[in-house]
Structures are given as structure tokens and as C-alpha cells.
Design a protein around this motif. Structure first.
Motif, mmCIF file in Angstrom:
data_model
loop_
_atom_site.group_PDB
_atom_site.id
_atom_site.type_symbol
_atom_site.label_atom_id
_atom_site.label_comp_id
_atom_site.label_asym_id
_atom_site.label_seq_id
_atom_site.Cartn_x
_atom_site.Cartn_y
_atom_site.Cartn_z
ATOM 1 N N VAL B 219 0.884 -1.160 0.000
ATOM 2 C CA VAL B 219 0.000 0.000 0.000
ATOM 3 C C VAL B 219 0.920 1.207 0.000
ATOM 4 N N GLY B 220 0.978 1.925 -1.122
ATOM 5 C CA GLY B 220 2.006 2.950 -1.277
ATOM 6 C C GLY B 220 3.344 2.238 -1.274
ATOM 7 N N ASN B 221 4.208 2.645 -0.337
ATOM 8 C CA ASN B 221 5.497 1.959 -0.245
ATOM 9 C C ASN B 221 5.546 1.046 0.968
ATOM 10 N N GLU B 222 4.421 0.911 1.622
ATOM 11 C CA GLU B 222 4.451 0.157 2.876
ATOM 12 C C GLU B 222 3.881 -1.238 2.713
ATOM 13 N N THR B 223 4.444 -2.150 3.481
ATOM 14 C CA THR B 223 3.918 -3.502 3.496
ATOM 15 C C THR B 223 2.538 -3.466 4.148
ATOM 16 N N PRO B 224 1.538 -4.056 3.519
ATOM 17 C CA PRO B 224 0.201 -4.003 4.125
ATOM 18 C C PRO B 224 0.145 -4.731 5.465
ATOM 19 N N ARG B 225 -0.735 -4.242 6.297
ATOM 20 C CA ARG B 225 -0.868 -4.840 7.629
ATOM 21 C C ARG B 225 -2.257 -5.425 7.803
ATOM 22 N N GLY B 226 -2.331 -6.359 8.729
ATOM 23 C CA GLY B 226 -3.622 -6.956 9.009
ATOM 24 C C GLY B 226 -3.820 -7.141 10.513
ATOM 25 N N LYS B 227 -5.082 -7.354 10.868
ATOM 26 C CA LYS B 227 -5.404 -7.599 12.281
ATOM 27 C C LYS B 227 -6.215 -8.872 12.383
ATOM 28 N N ILE B 228 -5.988 -9.586 13.471
ATOM 29 C CA ILE B 228 -6.748 -10.821 13.659
ATOM 30 C C ILE B 228 -7.302 -10.875 15.079
ATOM 31 N N TRP B 229 -8.537 -11.313 15.178
ATOM 32 C CA TRP B 229 -9.195 -11.463 16.472
ATOM 33 C C TRP B 229 -9.396 -12.968 16.704
ATOM 34 N N VAL B 230 -8.844 -13.480 17.800
ATOM 35 C CA VAL B 230 -8.928 -14.920 18.068
ATOM 36 C C VAL B 230 -9.772 -15.159 19.319
ATOM 37 N N ASP B 231 -10.655 -16.113 19.223
ATOM 38 C CA ASP B 231 -11.465 -16.485 20.381
ATOM 39 C C ASP B 231 -10.614 -17.358 21.300
ATOM 40 N N GLN B 233 -11.417 -19.091 23.740
ATOM 41 C CA GLN B 233 -12.091 -20.349 24.110
ATOM 42 C C GLN B 233 -11.848 -21.439 23.060
ATOM 43 N N THR B 234 -12.138 -21.077 21.798
ATOM 44 C CA THR B 234 -11.998 -22.085 20.738
ATOM 45 C C THR B 234 -10.587 -22.118 20.161
ATOM 46 N N GLU B 235 -9.815 -21.072 20.439
ATOM 47 C CA GLU B 235 -8.466 -20.897 19.877
ATOM 48 C C GLU B 235 -8.493 -20.853 18.350
ATOM 49 N N LEU B 236 -9.593 -20.330 17.840
ATOM 50 C CA LEU B 236 -9.715 -20.182 16.389
ATOM 51 C C LEU B 236 -10.031 -18.716 16.073
ATOM 52 N N PRO B 237 -9.553 -18.228 14.907
ATOM 53 C CA PRO B 237 -9.844 -16.828 14.554
ATOM 54 C C PRO B 237 -11.332 -16.626 14.265
ATOM 55 N N ILE B 238 -11.859 -15.466 14.665
ATOM 56 C CA ILE B 238 -13.267 -15.178 14.377
ATOM 57 C C ILE B 238 -13.419 -13.957 13.464
ATOM 58 N N ARG B 239 -12.385 -13.169 13.357
ATOM 59 C CA ARG B 239 -12.460 -11.995 12.462
ATOM 60 C C ARG B 239 -11.042 -11.609 12.030
ATOM 61 N N ILE B 240 -10.927 -11.230 10.779
ATOM 62 C CA ILE B 240 -9.625 -10.823 10.250
ATOM 63 C C ILE B 240 -9.824 -9.611 9.355
ATOM 64 N N SER B 254 -9.968 -5.480 3.497
ATOM 65 C CA SER B 254 -10.719 -6.716 3.348
ATOM 66 C C SER B 254 -11.066 -7.226 4.742
ATOM 67 N N VAL B 255 -12.350 -7.365 4.975
ATOM 68 C CA VAL B 255 -12.800 -7.816 6.289
ATOM 69 C C VAL B 255 -13.379 -9.214 6.157
ATOM 70 N N MET B 256 -12.841 -10.136 6.923
ATOM 71 C CA MET B 256 -13.388 -11.490 6.963
ATOM 72 C C MET B 256 -14.047 -11.679 8.320
ATOM 73 N N TYR B 257 -15.324 -11.962 8.306
ATOM 74 C CA TYR B 257 -16.039 -12.055 9.571
ATOM 75 C C TYR B 257 -16.919 -13.301 9.560
ATOM 76 N N ASP B 258 -17.561 -13.534 10.679
ATOM 77 C CA ASP B 258 -18.372 -14.758 10.831
ATOM 78 C C ASP B 258 -17.552 -15.991 10.448
ATOM 79 N N ILE B 259 -16.298 -16.008 10.841
ATOM 80 C CA ILE B 259 -15.445 -17.152 10.480
ATOM 81 C C ILE B 259 -15.854 -18.362 11.324
ATOM 82 N N GLU B 260 -16.130 -19.462 10.650
ATOM 83 C CA GLU B 260 -16.511 -20.688 11.356
ATOM 84 C C GLU B 260 -15.866 -21.883 10.672
ATOM 85 N N PHE B 261 -15.588 -22.900 11.467
ATOM 86 C CA PHE B 261 -14.957 -24.094 10.931
ATOM 87 C C PHE B 261 -15.918 -25.280 11.059
ATOM 88 N N ASP B 262 -15.781 -26.216 10.126
ATOM 89 C CA ASP B 262 -16.516 -27.481 10.168
ATOM 90 C C ASP B 262 -18.029 -27.302 10.271
#
Lengths: 161, 657
Positions: B219-231, B233-240, B254-262
Motif C-alpha cells: 500500500v504505497g510503499n508500505e507492506t500491508p498490515r492486518g489484524k486478527i481477532w482470536v477467540d 475459548q476455541t483458539e480459532l480466529p473469528i475476524r480478520i 478486506s474484512v473477513m467475519y463470521d469465520i466458522e470451521f466445520d
């Protein structure tokens, strides 16, 4: 002319290509050199080119160009169009008008020229231009109305938002 | 009459269309392109005239952009997940467990949307990813299903009920290859990670980390950054969330939400067969044929502005195929020849022949393609560095890169556009250079000789006959040839000989041929072969129709004849007639062919078709108030066709005050 091409194709990249084509054609056109109103002639040529592009795009494309999906949502001046499909439907309707109807409708409603100015460019009377515009818009209404209804029955939403 | 809602809506939309103004930069660019094509810029010598493939063509060759939004989102999620696995610092053990857990899952479901100036509501997607490389992304307008193992992708455009099947689907690296989340998780990179204060999402406490996403465009000259929210309890990400740049260099979160597994799902939702009520278009190449043995066919030399290996610009499709062999596939009514197995595609016009050469690599294309292995004589090919290109071709005329990740250098004098990713060549586009071709007559001649004999310096013999089938001598024919060849003349005048014949020389390639035929006593004709129409034959016969006589008198207000008044006559034109190869022209007497009144104020015209025709006159004289537009005086004075046919049509002109 570039703005007109953008308005009629809803694509700046296509307008860019068509402008080159237009200037190339005009530079070789005897009619343009003899035209009493060169700008009017060029405008009409731009209108023809734009709708030729629409026709070609519809008829000749074997593989749908997904870049159009991208262009359809490109930011910038075209973003003023809330629902692009509705405008494409209007343009498709204009395409179905007679050549004179198409020219008059575009010049009056899209280019906002007066009936008198159009009449001068086309070598006819303001009264006739007015009649053609009126008829053209009515036909457009029939066509757009039909396609809107068909889109609605297919689950689309053609309403103005 | 009251206006109904439909009509109001249409008028409102027309009004909105009229308000569209292209941005200044785009308009400047368009004008610059026109200048480049036609006149060159400023005091510099005219730039070469490029037969340039349209931008949309080039773009369609590189990426399926609507899918690109999903790709971007997925690449971001993957980059973050990868980072988690390799991260040090606080929470390291927890993240290792997260990755271990993720690897054990059988499906990943999430929703994604893009926010920010480059984001669009249409990008919102519901996505399901399986460990075996299947992915399904859907929103209200589009559904895409891709199977990385089967190399197949299905795209459904719901509103238009059209389906695209992409055979040989092969997502590019670095971004799209990462679509296989599970595979990517195994590829660990060491990227920076930073623990942020814990946050609550929907009442749930989460652990938050910020990471650098080195796998995404800067992004411009900078390496893009991201954030992750981990639950915790489940030790799985829920939002990125990840900030990246779209193709217009606008930041997109880019927002990834309602992340669920299986989550349970029906396996049929990954069926790659298009629905029965959809019209289906197929693209790409499923299976590559064996490569030809000849090196100049598998690794053809790039000859800037001239051609590729044995083929040359302007060469027709049949000739190209006879030299290179049948393409792996076609697109666009056989105007794009796909040689994906050899790493290039060709843009070919039916009339003008080869217009564009596109040497590519897998790096940025969704279609399965072998990297192009040919090079220029300077050794420039796919994989060459920016520095090597600079040494070979000097300073580029333009950088048309779509963003900082993609550099696209244009070298007009070579007709080259070279695209880089990470400073390595990933694509070379080549166009014909007109001026250079003129400087290389031998090569041009070679190319012409390689054309079919029919197109190399061919001629069109015209026979003109009268209604009785007998030759008519002295007929004037003006040709109008639209060709990109700079040496080809646009208009030429011909006069038929005693046998009613003339020969028109045609350039080797042209788009349009028009003939305007005129002879006193006969109705003027228009004969044409337009773009994408069939080729003109070697000989063509034009049959004239005898004209009928019309005429009239021009007088002043006192009934005195006006001498030297110019009378122009136009016939109402039936647009449907233009579909015929030859039709009457509307301009019966116009410009140089206009009639002039004699001393008795009389004029006649003998080329009018018989029957009920609609004629419009334009009468002018420097000393009298003339028609500003066609038909002015005629309508005002209610002149009839019958009067014209009897040559008794009288027009009165008022002297200028």
C-alpha cells in the motif's frame, strides 16, 4: 467528445479506445471535411461508434469479458450511477431506436442540446427534432419497461434507487 | 398529459447520464493517446502508430477481476494465518495450537467484504473453503466455484443467467495460488507480529494481533498490515482484517467475519456443472497438446514491432495457423488465438491480420499457461529483471503500472509494453510499429509475400453495366479505403474505360472498402464492404439504374430569374438499404455535384430514381437569403414532387438586405 463516449459506453477505457478510432475516422472522412457543423458531425460519429461498440460487444463476444464486471463498479465519475444495469438498459433501449431517433435522443437528453441546435446540425427543423425526441423517449419507455418487468420476474431489481 | 413514473424514471436516468463527467486524468490520458496515434507530441517526431489491443483485452488476459476481490480477501486471510503459525512473542503457544486446530478442520466458512475507497458493496461474499482446494464464493450477483485439482472454475452471473466455465483454471501466484488455505497454512513464513490489547467483539473477549502481510501488494510503499481477532475459548480466529490496494491503487480493507470451521454443508454445492437454464460460455484450455519440435515454434524470438518467430504483424489467421500450427483454443470469434501451451496469445483482426502479441506467464493469469520461453535478441524474456530491460531498451516512454505492485513500462519506439511483478518481467505485449515497418521494407515485403496471394497487392476489377447489361464507359468511381497501412491512399478517383471497366488497387490489409459510383443520367450508387464483412471478390459488376429528370426555376420576389443559384438535392435514405452490397446514395447533387441555375433561372437533375421518392433541396446564392438547413425554402413554399418531376417547381428567394 470523450465525455460523450464515456456517457454512452459507461467505460472510460472503452471511450479512450473509441476516441482514437473516432479521430482516425474523422481524419479520413470526406463528409467531415465538408460538414457545415464539424462538431455536429463528430458527435453523430461518436454516437454511431458507441452503439456499434454495444452491438459488437453483444454479438461477437464468445467469452464474456470479466473485466467488464470490474469496470462496472469502477470508482470515479461513473460511480454517480447507483445501479449501472438500469443505465445500460436505457442505453440498450436507445440502441434500438432508429438512427435519427437515437441521434436526437442522445443529443437532446444526454448532450443537453436544444432542439434548434440539433436541427441545425442535422439539417432539419426544431419541430421535427422535438417530434423525434418525443417519439424516441416513448419508445424507450416501452422498451425499458418491458425489460424491467422481465428482469423483475427473473429476480432482478430494475427500480430506480 | 401527466407523466407516468416509468417516463419520469427514464428522463431521470437520461439526465444522470448527461451529468457524467470523466475525470480530468482519464480525459488527459485519452487525448494524449489520440495525439500519440495521430500527430505525435510537440516538437518530438511523431510517435509510431500502434495497432494497440484495447486495454480491456489486455486486462481480460491477466485476471478475472471479480474473482480477484475474493482472491485478495483469501490471500489476506492466509497470509495472516501463516503469520500466526510462525509468530514469536506473547501468545506464541496459543497460535501454534490455532494452526494445529485449523489444519484438522474439514471446512472453513466465512463472509468477506471490502471497505474503504476501493471497496464496493458488491464485493460482499459468502465463502466456503475445503482442504482439497475447492472454494465456493457467492453474493447476490455472482457465484464462483473453483476446483484447484480439477483445474476448473465455474462463474455464474445470476442476473444475466450466463455461466462461464474456465477450463485449465490455474490460479496465479503469489496471491491467487494461495486460494488453497489449507495448503498455505503449511507454508510458513517469518513475518512480523505484534500483540495488541484485547478487544470485545459481539460481547466476546478476543485476543488481537497485528501482522505484516508480505505476500500482498504494498500500500504505497508500505507492506500491508492486518489484524486478527482470536477467540481464546476455541483458539480459532473469528475476524480478520487486512488493508491492501486494489487495481486502482485505492486502499481496500478486506474484512473477513463470521469465520466458522466445520460447518455442515451439502457437497453438491461444489458441483461444477452449469445450471441448465444458463447460457454457457467456455474459455481456457483444459489439456495442452504436445509441444512442436522446432525451437522457433516453442521458443520463438520476440522481434519488437515486427513479429514473433516466423509470424509477422498483419499476417492473416490462416497463415499464422499454417506456420505455428492450430492454437490450443480460440476466444472472441477467433480473434484471439490462444497458444497457452507455448505461453502466448495473439490478437488477430479478420481484415488487418495480426495486431497484437501477448507473451505471458502463469504469474498473473487465471488460465493455465506455460511460461513463455522465447526472448528478444537482447535476451529479454519472462523473468528478466527491470535492470536488464533498462539496459536493453533504455528509459521507458511511460509507466502504465496499475499499482506499485505491478509496473508496466511502455516503449513506444519498440511497440513494447512490459509488465513486472517484483521487478521481474511477467508479461510482454507487442504491437506493430508502423514507422519502423516502413523503415524495414524487406521485412514488410516478406510479410506481404507470406500472405495469401489474394491479399498481397491484390486488385479489384470493376465492371459497370447499364440496365441493359451493356458496358457504360466514362463512369466515375471514387474509392474509400480504410486501412492502417500508412502507404495506402484513403481516396482515389477512377474513370471507367470504353469497356466500362476500371481496376482498384487494394492495400494488403484494410478494414473497409467503399465505392461511390456516379454517371450523368444514372442514379448514383454506393457499394461497400464493411468491417468483419466478407472479402471483396477479384471482380465485381455494378449495374446502373437509369435516372429520371427533375427540375425547376429559381426566381426573385419580382419574378425575375436568378442566375447562378446553387441547388443541392438529397434523397431520403432508407437505412435498411445499407445492408445491401450496392444501394442508391442519398446525395444526388451535393457539394461539387450541385446544380446551378442558368440565365432563365432553370436547373435540372437527371439522376433521380423513378417512383415515389422524398427529395430535400437546399438552395443558396451569395446575394439572396439562402437555405440555412436542408428543405427550408422548399417546405416554406410547399414544393411538391410532382412539380419537380414536371420541372416546374418554382422557388422564390429574397434579396439580402
Amino acid at each position: 467528445l470523450y465525455a460523450l463516449l464515456v456517457r454512452l459506453t459507461l467505460r472510460e477505457d472503452v471511450a479512450d479506445d473509441l476516441l482514437q478510432e473516432l479521430v482516425l475516422r474523422l481524419s479520413r472522412s470526406e463528409g467531415f471535411q465538408r460538414a457545415e457543423s464539424p462538431l455536429g458531425y463528430a458527435r453523430r460519429a461518436a454516437i454511431h461508434l458507441s452503439f456499434d461498440w454495444h452491438r459488437k460487444r453483444r454479438h461477437e463476444r464468445n467469452i464474456e469479458d470479466p473485466s467488464e464486471e470490474q469496470a462496472a463498479h469502477a470508482a470515479g465519475p461513473l460511480a454517480v450511477l447507483i445501479d449501472r444495469e438500469d443505465y445500460e438498459r436505457v442505453l440498450a433501449g436507445i440502441e434500438r431506436l432508429s438512427p435519427l431517433g437515437r441521434t436526437c435522443v442522445v443529443l437532446h437528453y444526454v448532450e443537453q442540446l436544444s432542439y434548434a441546435e440539433i436541427a441545425k446540425q442535422l439539417g432539419t427543423t426544431p419541430h421535427k427534432v422535438r417530434g423525434v425526441c418525443h417519439k424516441g423517449v416513448r419508445r424507450l419507455q416501452q422498451f425499458v419497461g418491458r425489460t424491467s418487468n422481465s428482469a423483475k420476474t427473473k429476480g432482478g431489481n430494475a427500480d430506480e434507487r | 398529459m401527466p407523466m407516468n413514473d416509468d417516463l419520469k424514471t427514464i428522463l431521470r436516468r437520461l439526465n444522470r447520464l448527461s451529468q457524467i463527467e470523466p475525470n480530468d486524468e482519464a480525459a488527459r490520458r485519452a487525448l494524449a493517446n489520440v495525439r500519440e496515434r495521430l500527430v505525435g507530441s510537440g516538437a518530438e517526431p511523431a510517435r509510431p502508430l500502434l495497432s494497440k489491443p484495447t486495454r480491456s483485452f489486455l486486462r481480460s488476459r491477466t485476471m478475472y477481476p471479480r474473482v480477484a476481490a475474493v482472491v485478495l480477501a483469501c490471500a489476506a486471510i492466509i497470509a495472516i494465518l501463516v503469520v500466526l503459525n510462525s509468530s514469536g512473542g506473547p501468545g506464541q503457544l496459543a497460535f501454534a495450537q490455532v494452526i494445529e486446530k485449523v489444519e484438522k478442520t474439514q471446512s472453513l466458512t466465512f463472509r468477506t467484504k471490502n471497505e474503504g475507497p476501493g471497496g464496493h458493496a458488491e464485493d460482499e461474499m459468502q465463502i466456503i473453503v475445503l482442504p482439497d482446494g475447492k472454494m465456493r464464493a457467492e453474493n447476490s450477483k455472482i457465484l464462483s466455484i473453483q476446483d484447484l485439482k480439477a483445474h476448473r472454475m465455474l462463474l455464474l452471473f445470476k442476473e444475466r443467467k450466463t455461466a462461464q466455465v474456465i477450463e485449465g483454471f490455474s490460479p496465479p501466484s503469489p496471491a491467487a495460488a494461495d486460494l488453497n488455505v489449507y495448503e498455505m497454512i503449511r507454508n510458513i513464513r517469518k513475518d512480523a507480529v505484534e500483540r495488541l490489547p484485547d478487544e470485545e467483539i459481539d460481547g466476546r473477549k478476543t485476543i488481537v494481533f497485528r501482522v505484516e502481510l508480505k505476500g500482498l501488494p504494498k500500500v504505497g510503499n508500505e507492506t500491508p498490515r492486518g489484524k486478527i481477532w482470536v477467540d481464546p475459548q476455541t483458539e480459532l480466529p473469528i475476524r480478520i482484517e487486512a488493508v491492501a490496494e486494489d487495481e486502482n491503487e485505492k486502499p481496500v480493507t478486506s474484512v473477513m467475519y463470521d469465520i466458522e470451521f466445520d460447518q455442515p454443508f451439502d457437497p453438491a454445492i461444489f458441483d461444477l456443472a452449469p445450471p441448465k437454464d444458463y447460457s454457457v460460455q467456455t474459455g481456457g484450455v483444459a489439456n495442452f497438446p504436445d509441444l512442436p519440435e522446432k525451437a522457433d515454434l516453442t521458443a520463438p524470438e520476440i522481434i519488437p514491432g515486427v513479429g514473433l518467430g516466423p509470424i509477422r504483424f498483419g499476417m492473416l489467421r490462416e497463415k499464422i495457423e499454417s506456420l505455428l500450427g492450430k492454437p490450443d483454443g480460440y476466444e472472441g470469434n477467433k480473434t484471439n488465438l490462444l497458444y497457452y501451451s507455448r505461453g502466448f496469445t495473439l490478437s488477430v483482426s479478420k481484415r488487418s491480420g495480426l495486431k497484437g502479441i501477448h507473451c505471458t506467464s502463469q504469474t498473473l493469469t487465471m488460465n493455465r499457461v506455460r511460461d513463455f520461453v522465447g526472448k528478444t535478441k537482447e535476451g529479454i524474456g519472462i523473468g528478466s529483471s527491470l535492470e536488464e530491460v533498462g539496459k536493453a531498451f533504455g528509459k521507458a516512454d511511460r509507466d502504465e503500472g496499475v499499482n506499485s505492485f505491478n509496473k508496466r513500462l511502455a516503449y513506444d519506439k519498440y511497440g513494447l509494453e512490459i509488465q513486472f511483478v517484483d521487478d521481474k518481467v511477467i508479461m510482454i505485449d507487442m504491437n506493430e510499429i508502423r514507422s519502423q515497418v516502413e523503415e524495414s521494407p524487406n521485412e514488410r515485403k516478406d510479410a506481404a509475400e507470406q500472405q495469401s496471394p489474394k491479399m498481397a497487392g491484390r486488385t479489384l476489377k470493376i465492371n459497370v453495366v447499364g440496365p441493359d447489361g451493356k458496358p457504360v464507359p466514362g463512369v466515375k468511381i471514387r474509392d474509400g479505403i480504410w486501412s492502417k497501412e500508412m502507404t495506402a491512399k484513403t481516396n482515389n478517383d477512377h474513370v471507367c474505360d470504353a469497356q466500362g471497366q476500371t481496376v482498384i488497387e487494394l492495400p494488403s490489409t484494410f478494414d473497409i472498402l467503399r465505392l461511390f459510383t456516379r454517371c450523368d443520367g444514372y442514379v448514383p450508387l454506393f457499394t461497400h464492404w464493411e468491417q468483419l464483412d466478407e472479402d471483396p471478390p477479384d471482380a465485381y459488376t455494378i449495374k446502373l439504374t437509369t435516372g429520371t429528370l427533375i427540375g425547376g426555376v429559381v426566381k426573385d420576389e419580382e419574378g425575375r430569374p436568378i442566375v447562378g443559384a446553387k441547388v443541392e438535392v438529397m434523397m431520403a435514405h432508407d437505412p435498411a438499404a445499407n445492408r445491401k452490397r450496392t444501394c442508391f446514395t442519398a446525395w444526388l447533387a451535393e457539394g461539387d455535384d450541385a446544380r446551378t441555375t442558368d440565365v432563365e433561372g432553370r436547373w435540372t437533375l437527371d439522376n433521380v430514381p423513378a417512383g415515389d421518392v422524398k427529395l430535400t433541396l437546399k438552395v443558396s446564392h451569395p446575394d439572396y437569403q439562402s437555405d440555412a438547413d436542408w428543405g427550408g425554402l422548399q417546405k416554406e413554399q410547399k414544393m411538391t414532387l410532382e412539380e419537380l418531376r414536371k420541372q416546374k417547381a418554382t422557388l422564390i428567394m429574397q434579396r439580402k438586405k
